[in-house]
Design a protein around this motif. Structure first.
Motif, PDB file in Angstrom:
ATOM      1  N   GLU A 193     -32.943  -6.655  -7.558  1.00 56.66           N
ATOM      2  CA  GLU A 193     -34.046  -5.804  -7.676  1.00 56.66           C
ATOM      3  C   GLU A 193     -33.541  -4.550  -8.328  1.00 56.66           C
ATOM      4  N   SER A 208     -36.536  -2.806 -16.149  1.00 56.06           N
ATOM      5  CA  SER A 208     -38.057  -2.284 -16.084  1.00 56.06           C
ATOM      6  C   SER A 208     -38.288  -1.371 -17.270  1.00 56.06           C
ATOM      7  N   ASN A 240     -45.100   3.860  -6.966  1.00 55.81           N
ATOM      8  CA  ASN A 240     -45.508   2.683  -6.102  1.00 55.81           C
ATOM      9  C   ASN A 240     -46.827   1.910  -6.949  1.00 55.81           C
ATOM     10  N   ASP A 289     -41.001   0.565  -0.827  1.00 57.44           N
ATOM     11  CA  ASP A 289     -41.308   1.894  -1.594  1.00 57.44           C
ATOM     12  C   ASP A 289     -40.109   2.644  -1.892  1.00 57.44           C
ATOM     13  N   LEU A 298     -43.627  -8.622  -2.412  1.00 56.85           N
ATOM     14  CA  LEU A 298     -44.829  -7.934  -2.949  1.00 56.85           C
ATOM     15  C   LEU A 298     -46.144  -8.520  -2.325  1.00 56.85           C
ATOM     16  N   LEU A 323     -34.386  -2.978 -11.999  1.00 58.23           N
ATOM     17  CA  LEU A 323     -35.171  -1.735 -12.102  1.00 58.23           C
ATOM     18  C   LEU A 323     -34.418  -1.008 -12.898  1.00 58.23           C
ATOM     19  N   LYS A 367     -44.092  -1.994 -10.054  1.00 60.89           N
ATOM     20  CA  LYS A 367     -43.470  -2.788  -8.998  1.00 60.89           C
ATOM     21  C   LYS A 367     -43.005  -4.259  -9.447  1.00 60.89           C
ATOM     22  N   LYS A 368     -44.283  -4.654 -10.004  1.00 60.82           N
ATOM     23  CA  LYS A 368     -44.197  -6.159 -10.255  1.00 60.82           C
ATOM     24  C   LYS A 368     -42.999  -6.454 -11.407  1.00 60.82           C
ATOM     25  N   TRP A 391     -40.220  -5.494 -11.423  1.00 62.92           N
ATOM     26  CA  TRP A 391     -38.791  -5.459 -10.614  1.00 62.92           C
ATOM     27  C   TRP A 391     -38.558  -5.998  -9.297  1.00 62.92           C
ATOM     28  N   ILE A 392     -39.517  -6.028  -8.524  1.00 65.90           N
ATOM     29  CA  ILE A 392     -39.330  -6.224  -7.051  1.00 65.90           C
ATOM     30  C   ILE A 392     -39.877  -7.792  -7.034  1.00 65.90           C
TER      31      ILE A 392
END
Length: 189
Positions: free
Chosen positions: A31, A39, A157, A179, A171, A35, A162-163, A165-166
């Protein structure tokens, strides 16, 4: 009035138990790699954000490399960046009236990681000083209850961001919370 269909309100204890059931996870290497390398903030929008929204670039890096809380970072003033025995440091304190600490033990000096220096953070601060800025992240706005951190939290957030890289399973799992505070867990581990 028929009240048997109205759900009882949760007690403070029940709300605390619900919060405990939601586990805040650290970010894993995959992750973090996504990011900082894939990202939109750090790839296609990097140049744009380095010109106008440096908070998007530097705040996650500071969180990762220092373990500082979001509001501690977001509320930094330029005079909170200084040398301590020749070492560049963040001063986490309440020297300005709009700064807050979680508790007294939060007051501290945090060395600025060499990677942040290598990535130009101190030059960024010098430029702000030259431009007569007072705060390190002047684009963030202040709210009475949340300080400056809330302004950044809304960006970080954002579900669409967030989609990028997490992991999807994190999720989509309501018991897992990811967070900005997850950087503290990452730093601690």
């Amino acid at each position: 009035l028929n009240v048997k269909h109205i759900l009882p309100s949760k007690s403070e204890k029940d709300r605390a138990l619900d919060k405990e059931e939601q586990i805040r996870h650290a970010f894993d290497n995959e992750e973090l790699n996504a990011l900082f390398n894939k990202s939109s903030w750090y790839s296609k929008n990097l140049k744009k954000y380095m010109q106008s929204e440096q908070d998007r670039i530097y705040i996650p890096l500071i969180g990762l490399l220092s373990g500082m809380r979001l509001n501690e970072i977001a509320q930094l003033y330029i005079d909170d960046i200084h040398l301590e025995y020749g070492v560049p440091c963040f001063r986490v304190d309440t020297t300005h009236e709009d700064q807050k600490l979680k508790n007294r033990k939060s007051r501290r000096l945090v060395p600025i990681h060499s990677k942040l220096i290598e990535l130009g953070f101190l030059e960024y601060v010098k430029k702000l000083k030259t431009n007569n800025e007072k705060r390190v992240f002047p684009q963030l706005y202040y709210t009475n209850n949340k300080g400056y951190g809330q302004a950044f939290s809304k960006k970080f957030n954002n579900p669409n961001f967030k989609k990028e890289w997490i992991k999807e399973e994190k999720l989509n799992n309501s018991k897992i919370k990811v967070d900005f505070h997850s950087f503290r867990n990452t730093f601690a581990s």
